[in-house]
Motif scaffolding. Structure first.
Motif, short mmCIF file in Angstrom:
data_model
loop_
_atom_site.label_atom_id
_atom_site.label_comp_id
_atom_site.label_asym_id
_atom_site.label_seq_id
_atom_site.Cartn_x
_atom_site.Cartn_y
_atom_site.Cartn_z
N GLU A 69 0.81 -1.22 0.00
CA GLU A 69 0.00 0.00 0.00
C GLU A 69 0.84 1.27 0.00
N ALA A 70 2.13 1.16 0.38
CA ALA A 70 3.01 2.33 0.37
C ALA A 70 3.54 2.61 -1.03
N ASN A 71 3.17 1.72 -1.99
CA ASN A 71 3.57 1.88 -3.39
C ASN A 71 5.08 1.83 -3.61
N SER A 72 5.80 1.18 -2.71
CA SER A 72 7.24 1.04 -2.91
C SER A 72 7.56 -0.16 -3.79
N GLY A 73 6.54 -1.03 -3.98
CA GLY A 73 6.71 -2.16 -4.90
C GLY A 73 7.90 -3.02 -4.55
N LEU A 74 8.64 -3.43 -5.59
CA LEU A 74 9.77 -4.32 -5.37
C LEU A 74 10.99 -3.59 -4.86
N THR A 75 10.88 -2.29 -4.60
CA THR A 75 11.96 -1.58 -3.92
C THR A 75 11.80 -1.70 -2.40
N HIS A 76 10.72 -2.32 -1.95
CA HIS A 76 10.49 -2.56 -0.52
C HIS A 76 11.62 -3.45 -0.02
N ASP A 77 12.50 -2.88 0.83
CA ASP A 77 13.75 -3.54 1.17
C ASP A 77 13.57 -4.94 1.76
N TYR A 78 12.68 -5.05 2.72
CA TYR A 78 12.47 -6.33 3.39
C TYR A 78 11.85 -7.36 2.45
N PHE A 79 10.71 -7.00 1.85
CA PHE A 79 9.99 -7.97 1.02
C PHE A 79 10.70 -8.27 -0.30
N SER A 80 11.46 -7.31 -0.82
CA SER A 80 12.19 -7.59 -2.06
C SER A 80 13.21 -8.70 -1.86
N HIS A 81 13.85 -8.72 -0.69
CA HIS A 81 14.81 -9.79 -0.39
C HIS A 81 14.10 -11.12 -0.14
N VAL A 82 12.95 -11.06 0.53
CA VAL A 82 12.16 -12.28 0.75
C VAL A 82 11.72 -12.86 -0.59
N LEU A 83 11.21 -12.00 -1.47
CA LEU A 83 10.72 -12.45 -2.78
C LEU A 83 11.86 -12.98 -3.65
N ASP A 84 13.02 -12.36 -3.55
CA ASP A 84 14.16 -12.83 -4.34
C ASP A 84 14.57 -14.24 -3.91
N SER A 85 14.60 -14.47 -2.60
CA SER A 85 14.93 -15.80 -2.09
C SER A 85 13.86 -16.81 -2.48
N PHE A 86 12.60 -16.41 -2.39
CA PHE A 86 11.48 -17.28 -2.79
C PHE A 86 11.62 -17.67 -4.26
N LYS A 87 11.89 -16.69 -5.10
CA LYS A 87 12.00 -16.90 -6.55
C LYS A 87 13.15 -17.87 -6.88
N LYS A 88 14.29 -17.66 -6.26
CA LYS A 88 15.45 -18.52 -6.53
C LYS A 88 15.17 -19.97 -6.16
N ARG A 89 14.54 -20.16 -4.99
CA ARG A 89 14.26 -21.53 -4.53
C ARG A 89 13.23 -22.19 -5.44
N ALA A 90 12.20 -21.45 -5.84
CA ALA A 90 11.16 -22.00 -6.70
C ALA A 90 11.72 -22.36 -8.08
N GLU A 91 12.55 -21.49 -8.62
CA GLU A 91 13.10 -21.74 -9.95
C GLU A 91 14.05 -22.93 -9.96
N ARG A 92 14.76 -23.14 -8.84
CA ARG A 92 15.64 -24.32 -8.76
C ARG A 92 14.82 -25.61 -8.81
N SER A 93 13.56 -25.52 -8.42
CA SER A 93 12.67 -26.68 -8.44
C SER A 93 11.83 -26.75 -9.71
N GLY A 94 12.12 -25.89 -10.67
CA GLY A 94 11.45 -25.94 -11.95
C GLY A 94 10.15 -25.17 -12.05
N PHE A 95 9.91 -24.26 -11.11
CA PHE A 95 8.68 -23.47 -11.12
C PHE A 95 8.94 -22.05 -11.61
N ASP A 96 7.98 -21.52 -12.34
CA ASP A 96 8.01 -20.11 -12.74
C ASP A 96 7.18 -19.30 -11.74
N ILE A 97 7.46 -17.99 -11.69
CA ILE A 97 6.77 -17.09 -10.77
C ILE A 97 5.98 -16.05 -11.57
#
Length: 340
Positions: A69-97
């Protein structure tokens, strides 16, 4: 385009054997599977995603519902790192995001659940949303595998940062450095805020420290302007605090500016502490005292548990996993213990 027939011809086996090998059937030997896969890779074979989805009833695509809601999007420091880790783990298992459109003004007017069904997501990860939103509740009650971050539903797997112990450790450190007049500019109402605020009060009660009500004020997360205004409000009090806690590191920068504009020094005149442990907070001078959240572990665990739920829905436990953070003592809390 390379076909199964091309691989069959190159390997000297039937098309059926190639298909079974690529789909890891148990009645095909390990050696044959390895040979078929190597030949397929060498020939540049890529399976047709639509055809695979029809066969397996899976798209290998995970939806991410992230509404900031703050409109910081993927520049949101905390969640951007969480999402990056999530994405890497999912892609290693053959999933797209794929991100689920969280814009309430979206033209297609599809609900979150409708979007997830339309896209054929195998599962959905939910983070940084209004979890009381009816559309979120509709998605939670559906049959789609879901994992939430920083919010718990009884019937869904959740990965939660340990805000209670993190705040306890932070306040305990500040107390041991002699501070008794401790103010807290906390975030707006949410499960995260409630956990931190309750822990803040409980820790001070355990130390038999009573603080005036005007020492505790609300301000949106990541809002430097509001943190600036709230800091001035606290420092204008007849008996101002010696230490101010902020809802997050980014918001704390607004407080730092307010303090310095008054000609005051940090931490000599006013001590400050943040929360999250974003990179820049640990590179400024003085280095900000903060609680570093393990964003890599949170994101990786969320992906692992969601993929487990997708692949093994009956055998995967519905559990709430808490991930501990770590106190970075920094340099922004003055030790006044010997002065009290």
């Amino acid at each position: 385009m390379v076909s199964l027939k091309d691989i069959s011809k190159a390997c000297g086996v039937s098309v059926a054997t190639v298909s079974k090998a690529l789909n890891d059937h148990s009645d095909i030997s390990k050696e044959t599977k390895e040979n078929v896969r190597q030949v397929a890779e060498k020939l540049g074979y890529h399976p047709n995603a639509a055809a695979q989805a029809l066969k397996t009833n899976k798209t290998n695509n995970i939806g991410v519902l992230f509404v900031d809601e703050a409109n910081s999007g993927l520049t949101h420091d905390y969640f951007s790192h969480v999402l990056d880790s999530f994405k890497k783990r999912a892609e290693r298992s053959g999933f797209d995001i794929t991100f689920i459109n969280g814009d309430k003004t979206r033209a297609n007017n599809m609900s979150y659940l409708s979007h997830a069904i339309y896209r054929g997501f195998d599962g959905v990860m939910i983070a940084c949303v209004d979890f009381t939103d009816p559309q979120v509740e509709e998605l939670i009650k559906s049959n789609i595998p879901v994992v939430t971050i920083d919010y718990m539903f009884s019937n869904r797997i959740s990965i939660v940062s340990d805000n209670v112990s993190g705040m306890r450790e932070l306040v305990s450190y500040i107390y041991k450095r002699g501070h008794r007049k401790i103010a807290y500019i906390h975030g707006l109402e949410s499960a995260v805020t409630q956990g931190r605020l309750s822990s803040f009060y409980k820790t001070l009660q355990d130390f038999k420290v009573t603080i005036p009500d005007e020492y505790v004020v609300a301000s949106p997360y990541r809002d430097t302007d509001s943190a600036f205004a709230m800091t001035n409000k606290l420092l204008d009090l007849k008996d101002p605090p010696t230490c101010i806690l902020y809802p997050d590191d980014f918001a704390a920068f607004g407080g730092l500016n307010a303090i310095r504009q008054r000609g005051l020094r940090i931490p000599e005149d006013v001590s400050v502490a943040g929360y999250d442990g974003i990179d820049i907070s640990r590179r400024i001078s003085p280095r900000l005292t903060t609680v570093v959240q393990d964003t890599e572990e949170i994101g990786s665990l969320a992906a692992t548990k969601l993929i487990d739920l997708i692949n093994n829905p009956k055998g995967t436990l519905i559990e709430h996993i808490t991930v501990e953070g770590e106190l970075d003592e920094g340099e922004s809390i003055l030790n006044i213990a010997n002065k009290n």
